[in-house]
Design a protein around this motif. Structure first.
Motif, short mmCIF file in Angstrom:
data_model
loop_
_atom_site.label_atom_id
_atom_site.label_comp_id
_atom_site.label_asym_id
_atom_site.label_seq_id
_atom_site.Cartn_x
_atom_site.Cartn_y
_atom_site.Cartn_z
N GLY A 170 25.72 -0.47 5.28
CA GLY A 170 25.61 -0.14 6.69
C GLY A 170 24.20 -0.36 7.21
N ILE A 171 23.85 0.40 8.24
CA ILE A 171 22.53 0.20 8.86
C ILE A 171 21.59 1.37 8.57
CG2 ILE A 171 23.54 -1.23 10.67
CD1 ILE A 171 23.08 1.17 12.60
N GLU A 172 21.88 2.14 7.51
CA GLU A 172 20.98 3.22 7.13
C GLU A 172 19.60 2.64 6.77
OE1 GLU A 172 25.21 4.31 5.93
OE2 GLU A 172 23.87 2.60 5.55
N ASP A 173 18.59 3.48 6.74
CA ASP A 173 17.27 3.03 6.28
C ASP A 173 17.40 2.51 4.85
OD1 ASP A 173 15.69 3.65 8.56
OD2 ASP A 173 15.80 5.77 8.02
N THR A 174 16.78 1.37 4.61
CA THR A 174 16.94 0.71 3.31
C THR A 174 16.53 1.61 2.16
OG1 THR A 174 16.56 -1.45 4.36
CG2 THR A 174 16.33 -1.33 1.97
N GLN A 175 15.38 2.28 2.31
CA GLN A 175 14.91 3.11 1.20
C GLN A 175 15.86 4.28 0.93
OE1 GLN A 175 13.35 2.62 4.09
NE2 GLN A 175 12.32 4.47 4.86
N ASP A 176 16.50 4.79 1.97
CA ASP A 176 17.46 5.88 1.77
C ASP A 176 18.69 5.39 1.03
OD1 ASP A 176 15.77 7.59 3.13
OD2 ASP A 176 16.81 7.34 5.06
N LEU A 177 19.18 4.22 1.41
CA LEU A 177 20.38 3.70 0.76
C LEU A 177 20.11 3.36 -0.70
CD1 LEU A 177 23.32 2.89 1.08
CD2 LEU A 177 22.55 0.63 1.84
N VAL A 178 18.99 2.73 -0.97
CA VAL A 178 18.64 2.39 -2.35
C VAL A 178 18.51 3.66 -3.20
CG1 VAL A 178 16.83 1.44 -3.83
CG2 VAL A 178 17.60 0.17 -1.80
N ALA A 179 17.85 4.67 -2.65
CA ALA A 179 17.70 5.93 -3.39
C ALA A 179 19.05 6.58 -3.65
CB ALA A 179 16.79 6.88 -2.62
N ASP A 180 19.94 6.53 -2.67
CA ASP A 180 21.25 7.14 -2.83
C ASP A 180 22.08 6.40 -3.88
OD1 ASP A 180 23.44 9.01 -1.74
OD2 ASP A 180 24.35 7.03 -1.56
N VAL A 181 22.08 5.07 -3.83
CA VAL A 181 22.83 4.30 -4.82
C VAL A 181 22.28 4.55 -6.22
CG1 VAL A 181 23.38 1.96 -5.60
CG2 VAL A 181 23.54 2.52 -3.17
N THR A 182 20.96 4.62 -6.34
CA THR A 182 20.35 4.90 -7.64
C THR A 182 20.79 6.26 -8.17
OG1 THR A 182 18.40 3.56 -7.05
CG2 THR A 182 18.16 5.15 -8.86
N ALA A 183 20.73 7.27 -7.32
CA ALA A 183 21.11 8.61 -7.75
C ALA A 183 22.59 8.67 -8.13
CB ALA A 183 20.81 9.62 -6.64
N ALA A 184 23.44 8.01 -7.36
CA ALA A 184 24.87 8.02 -7.65
C ALA A 184 25.18 7.29 -8.95
CB ALA A 184 25.65 7.41 -6.48
N LEU A 185 24.51 6.18 -9.19
CA LEU A 185 24.70 5.46 -10.45
C LEU A 185 24.23 6.29 -11.64
CD1 LEU A 185 23.58 1.87 -9.42
CD2 LEU A 185 25.90 2.57 -10.03
N ASP A 186 23.08 6.96 -11.48
CA ASP A 186 22.57 7.81 -12.57
C ASP A 186 23.56 8.93 -12.88
OD1 ASP A 186 20.30 6.27 -12.74
OD2 ASP A 186 19.04 7.66 -11.58
N ALA A 187 24.07 9.56 -11.82
CA ALA A 187 25.02 10.66 -12.03
C ALA A 187 26.30 10.16 -12.66
CB ALA A 187 25.32 11.34 -10.69
N ALA A 188 26.78 9.00 -12.22
CA ALA A 188 28.01 8.44 -12.78
C ALA A 188 27.81 8.08 -14.26
CB ALA A 188 28.43 7.22 -11.99
N ALA A 189 26.63 7.57 -14.60
CA ALA A 189 26.36 7.23 -16.00
C ALA A 189 26.38 8.47 -16.88
CB ALA A 189 25.01 6.51 -16.11
N ARG A 190 25.82 9.58 -16.37
CA ARG A 190 25.83 10.84 -17.15
C ARG A 190 27.26 11.35 -17.30
NH1 ARG A 190 21.26 11.81 -13.84
NH2 ARG A 190 22.51 13.06 -12.40
N THR A 191 28.06 11.25 -16.24
CA THR A 191 29.44 11.71 -16.29
C THR A 191 30.25 10.88 -17.27
OG1 THR A 191 29.32 12.45 -13.99
CG2 THR A 191 31.52 12.12 -14.93
N ALA A 192 30.06 9.57 -17.22
CA ALA A 192 30.81 8.68 -18.10
C ALA A 192 30.44 8.87 -19.56
CB ALA A 192 30.59 7.22 -17.67
N ALA A 193 29.16 9.22 -19.77
CA ALA A 193 28.71 9.45 -21.15
C ALA A 193 29.35 10.69 -21.74
CB ALA A 193 27.20 9.55 -21.19
#
Length: 372
Positions: free
Chosen positions: A349-372
């Motif tokens: 979308g049109i969110e601030d780039t740094q916010d979107l990147v930070a959110d995707v990073t956090a979601a991927l990290d959390a998903a990796a911990r859950t999958a582990a």
């Protein structure tokens, strides 16, 4: 004077000069019947019935036609537009080539709803069959959801040499990202529900043609079958065009940043965004496209991994469709698409780039911990 994209988007389909006391964009005209001359009856150029005549719809078609570079016929949805092209232009005994990796419902419609028409499937990136004996070649580039790209100019030249028409699904790039008619296509077809209007609040489609004859055949088809947009949807779409350049610019910037992030993640097995030099489609896309859209497709290890990613993200809504103001994503396999279980189509979308990147990073990290 030659105007830039944002100026063209703001002024597309607008009367110039404006009239004192009139709005920049007139409101929608709601009418089924119009008053007729009680003696002469229907008159050419005078609105008579809403299924075929509406000034709001004509204004939208003028605007989209300005941007695509052709004559526009609007439809009630993208699928209505695609099906109109296939049904109005093909006859029993004809042959059509459709994308093997494009929007799956368009492929399904061609295979199941064209009696007597031979349907050939071809991957967007090729190889393509001989076009001898083919009446219509339908391309989708970039393809949805895999984002492969084909060379429109080269394929159009080959198809025309064989006597075939060429239609290009231009939904993903929009006319500010790619102009198929300038590249040799006869028709540009799209779902305007997505990035073109970009506010996730309407369903609409259109076809733009290089010739009035082709546009006339589609307009006759629409009048007879009834797939006409409502005036409010047409007005909303026209209103939304003014911000198209601004929206696409931010979406593309966000997609570039997210694609680079995903490419560095060990759990991501594939990343597709034609704007990355490492992407297989980059060479053709960089030559053919005026800008790269805000869609990134990537693969996580499993459905559970995708579920955890989408559940954890604060900015990415789980939703189908794409091109809206809000970032969204969907797991393509859930729709019956022929896709790996972990394939994700992410619409930035049109969110601030740094916010979107930070959110995707956090979601991927959390998903990796859950999958582990």
């Amino acid at each position: 004077m030659t105007f830039g994209d944002s100026t063209r988007s703001v002024r597309a389909g607008s009367a110039s000069p404006g009239q004192p006391g009139q709005p920049f964009l007139p409101g929608p005209v709601f009418a089924a019947p119009y008053h007729l001359d009680p003696v002469a009856g229907p008159q050419p150029g005078v609105d008579g019935y809403g299924r075929t005549d509406n000034p709001t719809l004509r204004a939208l078609e003028s605007a989209i036609g300005d941007l695509e570079g052709g004559e526009c016929v609007a439809f009630s949805s993208g699928m209505a537009a695609v099906s109109a092209v296939l049904l109005a232009l093909l006859r029993p005994g004809d042959t059509v080539v459709v994308p093997a990796d494009g929007y799956f419902l368009a492929r399904a419609f061609a295979q199941e709803s064209l009696p007597g028409v031979r349907v050939l499937l071809a991957p967007t990136a090729g190889p393509y069959p001989s076009f001898d004996g083919v009446q219509l070649v339908l391309l989708e580039t970039p393809a949805n959801p895999g984002l492969d790209v084909c060379d429109i100019a080269s394929l159009a030249a080959q198809a025309h040499e064989a006597g075939a028409l060429v239609a290009v699904d231009n939904t993903t790039p929009t006319p500010l990202g790619q102009r198929p008619l300038e590249l040799g296509a006869d028709l540009s077809v799209a779902s305007a529900s997505k990035a073109l209007t970009g506010h996730s609040d309407l369903v609409l489609g259109y076809v733009c043609a290089t010739s009035s004859e082709l546009a006339g055949r589609l307009r006759t088809w629409r009048a007879r079958t009834g797939g006409v947009p409502g005036p409010f949807e047409a007005w909303l779409a026209h209103r939304s065009l003014g911000t198209l350049d601004l929206r696409l610019r931010r979406q593309s910037e966000n997609a570039a940043a997210v694609a680079e992030l995903l490419a560095g993640r060990p759990e991501v097995s594939s990343v597709r965004w034609p704007g990355r030099p490492a992407d297989p489609a980059y060479r053709i896309a960089s030559r053919q496209m005026r800008r790269i859209p805000g869609i990134v497709t990537f693969t996580l290890p499993s459905k559970a991994h995708v579920d955890a990613f989408l559940t954890t993200s604060e900015l990415i809504a789980a939703a189908t469709s794409f091109g809206g103001l809000h970032s969204s994503a969907d797991r393509r396999a859930q729709w019956g698409d022929d896709a790996p279980e972990g394939l994700v189509r992410l619409s930035c979308g049109i969110e601030d780039t740094q916010d979107l990147v930070a959110d995707v990073t956090a979601a991927l990290d959390a998903a990796a911990r859950t999958a582990a």
